[in-house]
Design a protein around this motif. Structure first.
Motif, mmCIF file in Angstrom:
data_model
loop_
_atom_site.group_PDB
_atom_site.id
_atom_site.type_symbol
_atom_site.label_atom_id
_atom_site.label_comp_id
_atom_site.label_asym_id
_atom_site.label_seq_id
_atom_site.Cartn_x
_atom_site.Cartn_y
_atom_site.Cartn_z
ATOM 1 N N ALA A 1 0.915 -1.367 -0.024
ATOM 2 C CA ALA A 1 0.013 -0.146 0.112
ATOM 3 C C ALA A 1 0.781 1.199 -0.156
ATOM 4 O O ALA A 1 1.781 1.336 0.854
ATOM 5 C CB ALA A 1 -0.823 0.064 1.111
ATOM 6 N N ALA A 2 0.419 2.104 -0.929
ATOM 7 C CA ALA A 2 1.434 3.248 -1.255
ATOM 8 C C ALA A 2 0.763 4.427 -0.304
ATOM 9 O O ALA A 2 -0.273 4.905 -0.525
ATOM 10 C CB ALA A 2 1.715 3.722 -2.296
ATOM 11 N N PRO A 3 1.484 4.970 0.914
ATOM 12 C CA PRO A 3 1.007 5.933 1.574
ATOM 13 C C PRO A 3 1.326 7.309 0.958
ATOM 14 O O PRO A 3 0.722 8.348 1.615
ATOM 15 C CB PRO A 3 1.900 5.687 3.031
ATOM 16 C CG PRO A 3 2.774 4.972 2.710
ATOM 17 C CD PRO A 3 2.759 4.499 1.395
ATOM 18 N N GLY B 1 3.158 10.651 3.631
ATOM 19 C CA GLY B 1 2.434 9.755 4.510
ATOM 20 C C GLY B 1 3.445 9.058 5.378
ATOM 21 O O GLY B 1 4.676 8.861 5.173
ATOM 22 N N THR B 2 3.034 8.547 6.884
ATOM 23 C CA THR B 2 3.649 7.948 7.559
ATOM 24 C C THR B 2 3.296 6.650 7.964
ATOM 25 O O THR B 2 1.630 6.328 8.040
ATOM 26 C CB THR B 2 4.024 8.735 9.023
ATOM 27 O OG1 THR B 2 2.767 8.925 9.371
ATOM 28 C CG2 THR B 2 4.858 9.616 8.920
ATOM 29 N N VAL B 3 3.982 5.677 7.961
ATOM 30 C CA VAL B 3 3.376 4.169 8.164
ATOM 31 C C VAL B 3 3.460 4.049 9.642
ATOM 32 O O VAL B 3 4.223 3.933 10.477
ATOM 33 C CB VAL B 3 4.302 3.183 7.341
ATOM 34 C CG1 VAL B 3 3.804 1.887 7.777
ATOM 35 C CG2 VAL B 3 4.164 3.304 5.894
ATOM 36 N N HIS B 4 2.203 3.376 10.001
ATOM 37 C CA HIS B 4 1.889 3.158 11.566
ATOM 38 C C HIS B 4 2.175 1.482 11.993
ATOM 39 O O HIS B 4 2.522 1.237 12.845
ATOM 40 C CB HIS B 4 0.634 3.448 12.042
ATOM 41 C CG HIS B 4 0.518 4.996 12.155
ATOM 42 N ND1 HIS B 4 1.422 5.669 13.298
ATOM 43 C CD2 HIS B 4 -0.114 5.881 11.752
ATOM 44 C CE1 HIS B 4 0.904 6.969 13.253
ATOM 45 N NE2 HIS B 4 -0.033 7.056 12.204
ATOM 46 N N ARG B 5 1.516 0.855 10.752
ATOM 47 C CA ARG B 5 1.490 -0.638 11.016
ATOM 48 C C ARG B 5 1.497 -1.242 9.630
ATOM 49 O O ARG B 5 0.932 -0.685 8.471
ATOM 50 C CB ARG B 5 0.295 -0.859 11.306
ATOM 51 C CG ARG B 5 0.149 -1.815 12.842
ATOM 52 C CD ARG B 5 -1.145 -2.088 13.109
ATOM 53 N NE ARG B 5 -1.102 -1.342 14.584
ATOM 54 C CZ ARG B 5 -1.162 -2.314 15.751
ATOM 55 N NH1 ARG B 5 -1.358 -3.565 15.492
ATOM 56 N NH2 ARG B 5 -1.102 -1.854 16.982
ATOM 57 N N GLU B 6 2.388 -2.287 9.350
ATOM 58 C CA GLU B 6 2.466 -2.945 8.269
ATOM 59 C C GLU B 6 2.327 -4.613 8.411
ATOM 60 O O GLU B 6 3.437 -4.973 8.472
ATOM 61 C CB GLU B 6 3.736 -2.450 7.293
ATOM 62 C CG GLU B 6 3.616 -2.369 5.873
ATOM 63 C CD GLU B 6 4.534 -1.667 5.264
ATOM 64 O OE1 GLU B 6 5.882 -1.556 5.422
ATOM 65 O OE2 GLU B 6 4.275 -0.590 4.477
ATOM 66 N N GLU B 7 1.257 -5.015 8.549
ATOM 67 C CA GLU B 7 1.172 -6.461 8.798
ATOM 68 C C GLU B 7 0.804 -7.117 7.547
ATOM 69 O O GLU B 7 0.993 -8.321 7.502
ATOM 70 C CB GLU B 7 -0.024 -6.458 9.822
ATOM 71 C CG GLU B 7 0.043 -5.783 11.069
ATOM 72 C CD GLU B 7 -1.127 -5.896 12.007
ATOM 73 O OE1 GLU B 7 -0.839 -5.377 13.291
ATOM 74 O OE2 GLU B 7 -1.984 -6.217 11.416
ATOM 75 N N ARG B 8 0.430 -6.658 6.467
ATOM 76 C CA ARG B 8 0.136 -7.251 5.405
ATOM 77 C C ARG B 8 1.420 -7.677 4.545
ATOM 78 O O ARG B 8 2.463 -6.683 4.290
ATOM 79 C CB ARG B 8 -0.904 -6.690 4.594
ATOM 80 C CG ARG B 8 -2.330 -6.442 4.911
ATOM 81 C CD ARG B 8 -3.012 -5.506 4.324
ATOM 82 N NE ARG B 8 -3.201 -5.914 2.995
ATOM 83 C CZ ARG B 8 -3.388 -5.186 2.048
ATOM 84 N NH1 ARG B 8 -3.120 -3.927 2.109
ATOM 85 N NH2 ARG B 8 -3.716 -5.643 0.907
ATOM 86 N N ALA B 9 1.406 -8.813 4.318
ATOM 87 C CA ALA B 9 2.901 -9.223 3.616
ATOM 88 C C ALA B 9 2.570 -8.899 2.154
ATOM 89 O O ALA B 9 1.624 -8.721 1.547
ATOM 90 C CB ALA B 9 3.110 -10.773 3.583
#
Lengths: 146, 127
Positions: free
Chosen positions: A84-86, A90-98
């Motif tokens: 997913a392109a923020p 954008g800042t990433v908080h969580r990246e659980e999806r592989a």
């Protein structure tokens, strides 16, 4: 779990040991009905008299980005999960999806009629219908009266 | 943003036989919104429920079991079930303008941030 350094002289494969440990834990505590999905995507295989139905959970991948090939009794699934392109600010908080490319090959216990094989994609689940060729289906043989 | 899943699941008791899964999530923040992507393959769009109570965001959904007639399951690596996840939002979010879109098994939530109200100066009357 002991690794003998002197005997083998090789470094222990930590990742492999971890995976094996995880598999053992899953087998010990998990439901026995579920096989441990070591590969992506996880699949369910249904078998009937007319052939097989394979379902695979591939959420977030566009249907036209999934490549399915069937050859004789082998089915191969290929695709890529895009991150997913923020955006720039954008800042990433969580990246659980592989993310990343995946490929999976399944060998069925019978040949597949590739002409009649069909696939549909419903809400992130791929449903593949793989019928058997009529010539390959089990035939009932009658006993001639003597 | 905090994940209250363990606390939430302890309170609720599932009546149905179907297992409840924790959908994996991607969360990112842009200048004016918080975007959440949750993987819920097979979830029925009719069953999707997103509620925001104060700062608690709850997402639930359920997948219809897939069982084709005349076929038997010979190999299983996943199960159909329910999805549930609870988040506590740290940002102030405009609850009326939340946008939810379910596509290809992924729920995309766009939570617009509310503009913080300017600090108000209070005059003190000297008695």
């Amino acid at each position: 779990m002991l690794t003998d350094f002197a005997l083998g002289g090789r470094w222990p494969d930590l990742a492999r040991d971890m995976r094996r440990l995880q598999d053992e834990m899953n087998r010990a505590f998990g439901g026995f009905r579920l096989a441990v999905p070591a590969e992506y995507p996880p699949v369910n295989v249904w078998v009937g008299a007319d052939g097989a139905i394979i379902t695979a959970e591939i959420p977030g991948v566009a249907p036209d980005q999934i490549d399915i090939t069937v050859h004789q009794d082998t089915m191969t699934l290929r695709g890529k999960r895009e991150p997913a392109a923020p955006g720039k600010d954008g800042t990433v908080h969580r990246e659980e999806r592989a993310t990343g490319s995946f490929a999976r090959t399944l060998v069925l216990p019978f040949r597949v009629d590739s002409e009649k094989a069909s696939a549909r994609f419903e809400r992130g689940v791929l449903i593949l219908e793989l019928p058997r060729p009529p010539a390959d289906k089990p035939r009932q043989i009658k006993i001639n009266p003597a | 943003m905090t994940d209250n899943t363990s606390a939430a699941t302890a309170q609720t008791e599932t009546v149905s036989q179907a297992p409840t899964f924790l959908p994996p999530a991607d969360i990112y923040e842009t200048k004016d919104a918080v975007v959440m992507l949750l993987e819920m393959p097979g979830a029925d769009p009719q069953s999707l429920n997103v509620t925001l109570d104060k700062r608690t965001l709850t997402i639930t959904a359920s997948a219809k079991p897939f069982a084709p007639q005349g076929y038997t399951l010979v190999h299983a690596e996943y199960e159909d079930g329910n999805y549930e996840r609870v988040f506590t939002l740290s940002e102030l979010v405009d609850g009326d303008r939340i946008d939810a879109e379910f596509k290809d098994g992924v729920l995309r939530l766009t939570l617009p941030k509310t503009t913080p109200s300017p600090a108000k100066k209070i005059n003190v009357r000297a008695a």
